[in-house]
Design a protein around this motif. Structure first.
Motif, mmCIF file in Angstrom:
data_model
loop_
_atom_site.group_PDB
_atom_site.id
_atom_site.type_symbol
_atom_site.label_atom_id
_atom_site.label_comp_id
_atom_site.label_asym_id
_atom_site.label_seq_id
_atom_site.Cartn_x
_atom_site.Cartn_y
_atom_site.Cartn_z
ATOM 1 N N SER A 1 0.847 -1.188 0.000
ATOM 2 C CA SER A 1 0.000 0.000 0.000
ATOM 3 C C SER A 1 0.886 1.242 0.000
ATOM 4 O O SER A 1 1.988 1.211 0.530
ATOM 5 C CB SER A 1 -0.870 -0.023 1.266
ATOM 6 O OG SER A 1 -1.439 1.226 1.498
ATOM 7 N N PRO A 2 0.400 2.345 -0.552
ATOM 8 C CA PRO A 2 1.184 3.583 -0.465
ATOM 9 C C PRO A 2 1.377 4.025 0.983
ATOM 10 O O PRO A 2 2.270 4.802 1.287
ATOM 11 C CB PRO A 2 0.349 4.612 -1.225
ATOM 12 C CG PRO A 2 -0.762 3.903 -1.858
ATOM 13 C CD PRO A 2 -0.809 2.512 -1.328
ATOM 14 N N HIS A 3 0.543 3.526 1.893
ATOM 15 C CA HIS A 3 0.657 3.889 3.304
ATOM 16 C C HIS A 3 1.673 3.021 4.040
ATOM 17 O O HIS A 3 1.983 3.292 5.185
ATOM 18 C CB HIS A 3 -0.701 3.751 4.002
ATOM 19 C CG HIS A 3 -1.748 4.639 3.425
ATOM 20 N ND1 HIS A 3 -1.738 5.993 3.583
ATOM 21 C CD2 HIS A 3 -2.824 4.370 2.663
ATOM 22 C CE1 HIS A 3 -2.771 6.529 2.954
ATOM 23 N NE2 HIS A 3 -3.444 5.562 2.380
ATOM 24 N N HIS A 4 2.171 1.982 3.394
ATOM 25 C CA HIS A 4 3.116 1.081 4.043
ATOM 26 C C HIS A 4 4.431 1.817 4.289
ATOM 27 O O HIS A 4 4.966 2.445 3.384
ATOM 28 C CB HIS A 4 3.350 -0.147 3.161
ATOM 29 C CG HIS A 4 3.807 -1.331 3.922
ATOM 30 N ND1 HIS A 4 2.937 -2.299 4.362
ATOM 31 C CD2 HIS A 4 5.019 -1.703 4.359
ATOM 32 C CE1 HIS A 4 3.599 -3.219 5.000
ATOM 33 N NE2 HIS A 4 4.872 -2.885 5.020
ATOM 34 N N PRO A 5 4.971 1.739 5.499
ATOM 35 C CA PRO A 5 6.247 2.415 5.772
ATOM 36 C C PRO A 5 7.369 1.847 4.908
ATOM 37 O O PRO A 5 7.421 0.658 4.655
ATOM 38 C CB PRO A 5 6.512 2.094 7.245
ATOM 39 C CG PRO A 5 5.215 1.645 7.799
ATOM 40 C CD PRO A 5 4.436 1.066 6.672
#
Length: 119
Positions: A81-85
């Motif tokens: 996900s684009p939110h994954h660090p």
């Protein structure tokens, strides 16, 4: 602990990716290491026996294993996900973070520990 507010679809994707990463680290990676050790042992035995035919087969199996592992890793990276660090040179980056969550994180950490990068 500070939560990262995301939508339902992003949360599900993040959960699936984290679950798959865990399976990769706990099951697939150790299995690949065992297979690699067995391939090295087989290669050494074939070399000692001077059996060129089996050595070629062993090298081909090692090549196929390497391609499968690289393809699997690439597939996992593409599912993120684009939110994954993401860690880059010792820094951790999070994209599209809610401004309120960032402000909370800044307040919970030492000055300068968190930088906001717009763009």
């Amino acid at each position: 602990m500070v939560s990262l507010p995301v939508g339902v679809a992003a949360a599900e994707r993040l959960t699936r990716t984290c679950r798959t990463e865990t399976i990769w680290r706990r099951r697939v990676f150790p299995a690949v290491l065992v297979a690699a050790v067995l391939l090295v042992v087989a290669f050494v035995v074939d070399s000692v026996r001077d059996d060129a035919r089996h050595t070629v087969v062993t090298l081909l199996v090692a090549l196929v294993l390497a391609v499968v592992v690289l393809a699997g890793r690439l597939a996992l990276n593409l599912r993120r996900s684009p939110h994954h660090p993401r860690e880059v040179k010792g820094d951790v980056y999070l994209r599209d973070v809610d401004r309120e969550a960032v402000e909370i994180w800044i307040g919970l950490n030492p000055a300068g520990a968190i930088k906001i990068i717009d763009g």
